[in-house]
Design a protein around this motif. Structure first.
Motif, PDB file in Angstrom:
ATOM      1  N   LEU A  62       0.826  -1.196   0.000  1.00 42.79           N
ATOM      2  CA  LEU A  62       0.000   0.000   0.000  1.00 42.79           C
ATOM      3  C   LEU A  62       0.866   1.253   0.000  1.00 42.79           C
ATOM      4  N   LYS A  63       1.888   1.227   0.826  1.00 45.46           N
ATOM      5  CA  LYS A  63       2.761   2.385   0.969  1.00 45.46           C
ATOM      6  C   LYS A  63       3.399   2.770  -0.356  1.00 45.46           C
ATOM      7  N   THR A  64       3.766   1.781  -1.124  1.00 48.87           N
ATOM      8  CA  THR A  64       4.406   2.060  -2.399  1.00 48.87           C
ATOM      9  C   THR A  64       3.430   2.773  -3.342  1.00 48.87           C
ATOM     10  N   VAL A  65       2.210   2.308  -3.339  1.00 45.70           N
ATOM     11  CA  VAL A  65       1.206   2.982  -4.164  1.00 45.70           C
ATOM     12  C   VAL A  65       1.053   4.421  -3.701  1.00 45.70           C
ATOM     13  N   SER A  66       0.979   4.586  -2.401  1.00 47.31           N
ATOM     14  CA  SER A  66       0.863   5.934  -1.845  1.00 47.31           C
ATOM     15  C   SER A  66       2.056   6.790  -2.271  1.00 47.31           C
ATOM     16  N   ASN A  67       3.238   6.209  -2.212  1.00 49.51           N
ATOM     17  CA  ASN A  67       4.429   6.948  -2.621  1.00 49.51           C
ATOM     18  C   ASN A  67       4.327   7.426  -4.068  1.00 49.51           C
ATOM     19  N   VAL A  68       3.872   6.545  -4.931  1.00 54.76           N
ATOM     20  CA  VAL A  68       3.727   6.921  -6.338  1.00 54.76           C
ATOM     21  C   VAL A  68       2.717   8.065  -6.463  1.00 54.76           C
ATOM     22  N   LEU A  69       1.590   7.894  -5.794  1.00 55.10           N
ATOM     23  CA  LEU A  69       0.516   8.889  -5.873  1.00 55.10           C
ATOM     24  C   LEU A  69       0.969  10.250  -5.372  1.00 55.10           C
ATOM     25  N   ASN A  70       1.837  10.235  -4.355  1.00 55.57           N
ATOM     26  CA  ASN A  70       2.241  11.506  -3.765  1.00 55.57           C
ATOM     27  C   ASN A  70       3.609  11.972  -4.246  1.00 55.57           C
ATOM     28  N   ASP A  71       4.022  11.431  -5.375  1.00 58.27           N
ATOM     29  CA  ASP A  71       5.271  11.860  -5.990  1.00 58.27           C
ATOM     30  C   ASP A  71       6.461  11.791  -5.049  1.00 58.27           C
ATOM     31  N   TYR A  72       6.535  10.717  -4.318  1.00 63.14           N
ATOM     32  CA  TYR A  72       7.697  10.519  -3.462  1.00 63.14           C
ATOM     33  C   TYR A  72       8.910  10.310  -4.352  1.00 63.14           C
ATOM     34  N   GLU A  73      10.017  10.897  -3.941  1.00 69.55           N
ATOM     35  CA  GLU A  73      11.178  10.970  -4.818  1.00 69.55           C
ATOM     36  C   GLU A  73      11.858   9.619  -5.063  1.00 69.55           C
ATOM     37  N   PHE A  74      12.189   8.984  -3.939  1.00 70.16           N
ATOM     38  CA  PHE A  74      13.058   7.810  -4.049  1.00 70.16           C
ATOM     39  C   PHE A  74      12.266   6.548  -4.299  1.00 70.16           C
TER      40      PHE A  74
END
Lengths: 337, 337
Positions: free
Chosen positions: A16-28
């Motif tokens: 889930l976190k990874t999807v969230s990261n993508v959605l929120n333009d997380y850098e790394f």
DNA sequence: CTGAAAGCGCTTACAG
DNA sequence: CTGAAAGCGCTTACAG
């Protein structure tokens, strides 16, 4: 029912976190991982649930707009521009009509309306500065218009005094000496009415024309009120050769009454308004007025409010912005010929 | 930060569920218990978190309103009335401007805008019935206006054809025979333009007046477009003694151009519009037009949509509502004298 | 760079 | 009539 982040995570084989990261333009995030997620989103037609996001984040990405009446042309045009400016920055605008009533303004300021919005564009007409300060909560508020000029609040407004002075000077420059000001009362100081009255008096003084309280005629800023006020004036023994309506609606109401009564505009009475609503251009005769920089007001008030919301603007002291104005000379009060 | 239901429950010495029961007017609750909860709510100043409620319940108590441009007087007046009608039933209205563009209409219909609202008041201008049917989702949609007359959709509209016929008949009754219709194209059938054109033709036929395609002049329904179209007409060799503008904005633009060109209204050319926006009453000359029952449209469209949302209206087949209309005879086209 | 878990503040079956 | 618990769909520390 709808597809959730969990569905996307499962389809992409990530957490889930990874999807969230993508959605929120997380850098790394590894490009390959990101692509897997984006593919899954596209395939499933996933769309973020805004309500859930709001509950968690405390942000709604909505701006509140409080004004008296959306049907008033000036507010309709302003609201339209505000919505476009907000949209360009990814926000929506939720409008609340106050009817210029204190109770409505108060509930817009402190009620559930505030929950739904991250910040407020507020046109106070009944509330005073202390009322507002006591009830405005922690979310940002930007004042719109000019009723409240107080160091506690951010404010985006127009150059009321200068613009009113320019209009009055224009009327005087064509040789008029008895200029009725419609929509203020003798002695008004604050608010749009007071500020514009000040501009009017300044222009009179500069032209060495007398200030006559009999020419200062209070009325609501609506067409019908402007028409009625001019009717009363014509029935009285007050003489005048020009009218400055404090907004275009009042001026257009006045125009209507003048024409019905057989008064020629501008020959007998020159007429000017304030706001430059679209209707002013198409009136007959077209209305001389002042454009108060509505585009600039919309752009900058939305910009300031969003900067406050997002923390991009951190000034401790209130920010006051005054948009420029432009005199629009038209048939109802041409220049001197 | 804010006080929650849990705080209330603790303060009242009851469980969360009991607080919820009080809040949702659950019937079987001991008066003493209820009072304890109400006291705690009052003391703590508790207000329900609308976002959390929405996430859980799936309802936002917001209605979406999609229209082309909030600055257009007719839409501004309509939006104001819709908001009041919705407010009376405990709903807010979130407005989306489409600029009459297909992409915007589509995203208002299927994008995140739908998440935020429990149902849609939709004025489609670019999308056709099939587009809408394919993208309108499961939440209720009520069509507003008349572009879409389709058995698949609930619709609240005005009596376009009858009203247009009444206006045209009125113009003909004063002896005019060459009535320009401004804002439709020869051959239009659907939409407000088509329906109003049909009414126009019906009235011509009833009066045994000829239908001349040269008098059917397309233009956008805005003041500037109306003015330009009349300018072109005056420059052409088409003769006419009356103009029917398909909305008031077009008619008022036409009026402006006629007066500039020295054409006397109504002596040389009689003029009528459609909508009865407030501006029409205050134009000079005041504008003959037709009031399409805007109050009724606002009231009934909001009522129908909320009934659909709440399940109070369960009709399988679409509901079509037509508001009444009223001819407003004013100076620009008086009755026969 | 990614995963498992908690929690935002409600409503709603499910028990009792 | 009332309580304990699950869960709406996200974001965000906290680990690893």
């Amino acid at each position: 029912m709808a597809v959730t982040m969990n569905d996307v995570a499962r389809a992409a084989g990530v957490s889930l976190k990874t999807v969230s990261n993508v959605l929120n333009d997380y850098e790394f995030i590894r490009p390959a991982t990101k692509q897997k997620v984006l593919d899954a989103i596209a395939e499933l037609g996933y769309e973020a649930n805004l309500t859930a996001r709001s509950l968690r984040s405390g942000k709604t990405r909505m701006l509140g707009l409080v004004l008296s009446d959306l049907a008033a042309p000036y507010y309709a045009e302003l609201a339209s521009k505000l919505m476009k400016a907000a949209s360009a920055r990814g926000y929506r605008v939720l409008v609340e009509q106050s009817a210029a009533r204190k109770d409505n303004e108060l509930s817009a300021l402190k009620g559930t309306f505030r929950q739904l919005t991250d910040g407020l564009l507020f046109t106070p007409l009944a509330l005073n500065a202390d009322d507002i300060a006591a009830n405005s909560g922690r979310k940002p508020v930007v004042m719109l218009g000019e009723h409240i000029d107080d160091p506690r609040f951010d404010l985006v407004t127009m150059k009321n005094t200068e613009a009113a002075s320019a209009v009055t000077a224009h009327l005087l420059s064509s040789g008029r000496r008895r200029v009725v000001i419609l929509g203020a009362a003798h002695g008004d100081v604050g608010g749009s009415n007071g500020l514009r009255l000040t501009g009017y008096r300044g222009a009179l003084a500069a032209a060495e024309a007398d200030y006559d309280p009999a020419l200062v005629v209070p009325c609501e800023w609506r067409r019908d009120a402007g028409a009625a006020a001019v009717g009363n004036l014509l029935d009285s023994d007050v003489k005048f050769d020009a009218i400055f309506g404090l907004n275009d609606a009042v001026a257009l109401g006045a125009l209507h009454e003048l024409i019905i009564r057989g008064v020629k505009v501008p020959q007998d009475v020159a007429l000017a308004g304030f706001d430059d609503i679209e209707e002013a251009r198409f009136a007959s005769p077209s209305l001389t007025t002042v454009a108060p920089g509505m585009d600039e007001i919309a752009e900058r008030s939305v910009g300031l409010l969003i900067d406050r919301i997002e923390g991009a603007e951190t000034s401790e002291s209130a920010i006051h912005i005054e948009a420029g104005f432009e005199l629009k000379v038209r048939e109802s009060a041409p220049g001197k010929s």
